[in-house]
Design a protein around this motif. Structure first.
Motif: not given
Length: 306
Positions: A243-265, A267-272
Motif C-alpha cells: 500500500t505504501l509503495l503504490g500510493g496510500m489513499g489512491t484507488p490504483i496505487g495498492p495494485s501497483v504496489g502488489a505488482l511490484l512486490m509480487a514481481s520482486l518475490e 523474479y528474485l527468488a533465485s537469490y534465496g
C-alpha cells in the motif's frame, strides 16, 4: 469519457491480455494480492486505521473455502461465499473490540487477534497444521466451466478482482467514503458534526475484512492450497508495504504496489534469503524518492503539468 475512465478502460484491456504475455498463475497471484492491498487501503488510506492483523482475514478465508469444498463437496461459488463470510464474521468480532482504540494501540490489538488466528490454524486438526490444506480441486464454475485450466481460472479471478475493485471504488466515492475521509483528516471535527465515528470505522473495517477474505479465497483456489504463510504476521506487514509503495489513499496505487512486490518475490527468488534484503532496499528507495507512493507521485506530477 474522462481521463480516469480511459485509464481504467486501458487497465481492463491490459488485464484481459496479461495471461498471453506472462505466466497465468503469476498474474492471478498479482490480482489476488492487488485486491487484498486495495481492501487494506480502504482502511489505512481512507480511514486512517493501521491494521497489523489483515493476514487473519486473508488466510482464514482460504482455509474455510478449501475445507468446505473438500469435506462438504460444495461448489466453488459457495466455497468462496463461505470464506468471505468467515472473514466478515472475524472482521465484526475483531473490529468491535479493536475500534475502541486508535493509533499504535489499534495496530497492536489487531496484531494480537491475528496471532490468535495463526495459533488456532496451527493447532486445529482440520487445517493440516504446518502442511496446510493441499491439492483441493478447483471444480467447475456454475457447474459448467471447468476451472482446472489456468486460462479459465485467470479470467474468473480477473472478473472477481474487477467486482471487488468496483465495490471499493463505489465505497470511496459514496457519501460514506467522504465521511471516512473527514474522519481521517479531522476526527474531532467529524464528531462535532454529529457523525458516529466508531460506527463508520467499524463498517469500514468489516468491508475491508470481507474483501480481504474474498482475495484469500481466490488465492487459495489459484494455488489449490492454504498454508500458514497467509495467516502469518509477515503477510500483514507485506500488505502495508504494498500500500505504501503504490500510493496510500489512491484507488490504483495498492495494485501497483502488489505488482511490484509480487514481481520482486518471483523474479528474485533465485537469490534465496537475499530477496528480503533486495526488497527492503527497493522499499527504502521508493520511500525516499516517492514520498506519496509511486502512483501518488505520478498523480501529483500530472496535476502540476496541467
Amino acid at each position: 469519457m474522462s481521463r480516469l475512465q480511459w485509464g481504467y478502460a486501458l487497465l481492463v484491456v491490459v488485464g484481459l491480455a496479461a495471461p498471453f504475455f506472462v505466466y497465468p498463475v503469476f498474474a492471478m497471484n498479482v490480482l489476488c494480492l492487488a485486491l487484498f492491498a486495495s481492501a487494506f487501503n480502504l482502511l489505512l488510506g481512507y480511514s486512517g486505521l493501521l491494521s497489523f492483523g489483515h493476514a487473519a482475514f486473508l488466510g482464514a478465508a482460504g482455509y474455510v473455502t478449501l475445507q468446505v469444498m473438500r469435506v462438504w463437496g460444495l461448489p466453488i461459488e459457495l466455497g468462496i461465499l463461505a470464506g468471505t463470510v468467515a472473514a466478515l464474521v472475524l472482521g465484526i468480532v475483531f473490529g468491535a473490540l479493536a475500534i475502541r482504540r486508535s493509533g499504535i494501540y489499534f495496530a497492536m490489538i489487531t496484531l494480537g487477534f491475528a496471532q490468535m488466528v495463526y495459533f488456532l490454524v496451527l493447532q486445529m486438526p482440520w487445517t493440516g497444521g504446518e502442511d496446510g490444506l493441499q491439492g483441493v480441486a478447483r471444480g467447475k464454475l456454475l457447474g459448467l466451466i471447468s476451472l482446472q485450466g489456468n486460462m479459465a481460472m485467470y479470467y474468473f479471478v480477473f472478473a472477481v478482482f474487477l467486482a471487488g475493485f468496483w465495490i471499493i471504488h463505489r465505497t470511496i466515492h459514496s457519501p460514506f467514503g467522504h465521511v471516512l475521509r473527514a474522519i481521517h483528516e479531522n476526527e474531532p471535527r467529524a464528531i462535532s458534526l454529529g457523525y458516529d465515528v466508531d460506527r463508520y470505522k467499524l463498517l469500514a473495517f468489516v468491508i475491508s475484512a470481507g474483501l480481504s477474505g474474498l482475495a484469500g479465497s481466490m488465492k487459495a483456489l489459484v494455488f489449490q492450497s492454504a498454508t500458514l504463510s497467509d495467516v502469518h504476521w509477515h503477510r500483514s506487514g507485506t500488505v502495508v508495504l504494498m500500500t505504501l509503495l503504490g500510493g496510500m489513499g489512491t484507488p490504483i496505487g495498492p495494485s501497483v504496489g502488489a505488482l511490484l512486490m509480487a514481481s520482486l518475490e518471483n523474479y528474485l527468488a533465485s537469490y534465496g534469503s537475499w530477496v528480503s534484503v533486495l526488497t527492503g532496499g527497493v522499499f527504502i528507495i521508493c520511500v525516499l524518492a516517492f514520498r506519496r507512493g509511486i502512483v501518488g507521485e505520478i498523480r501529483a506530477l500530472v496535476k502540476r503539468s496541467f
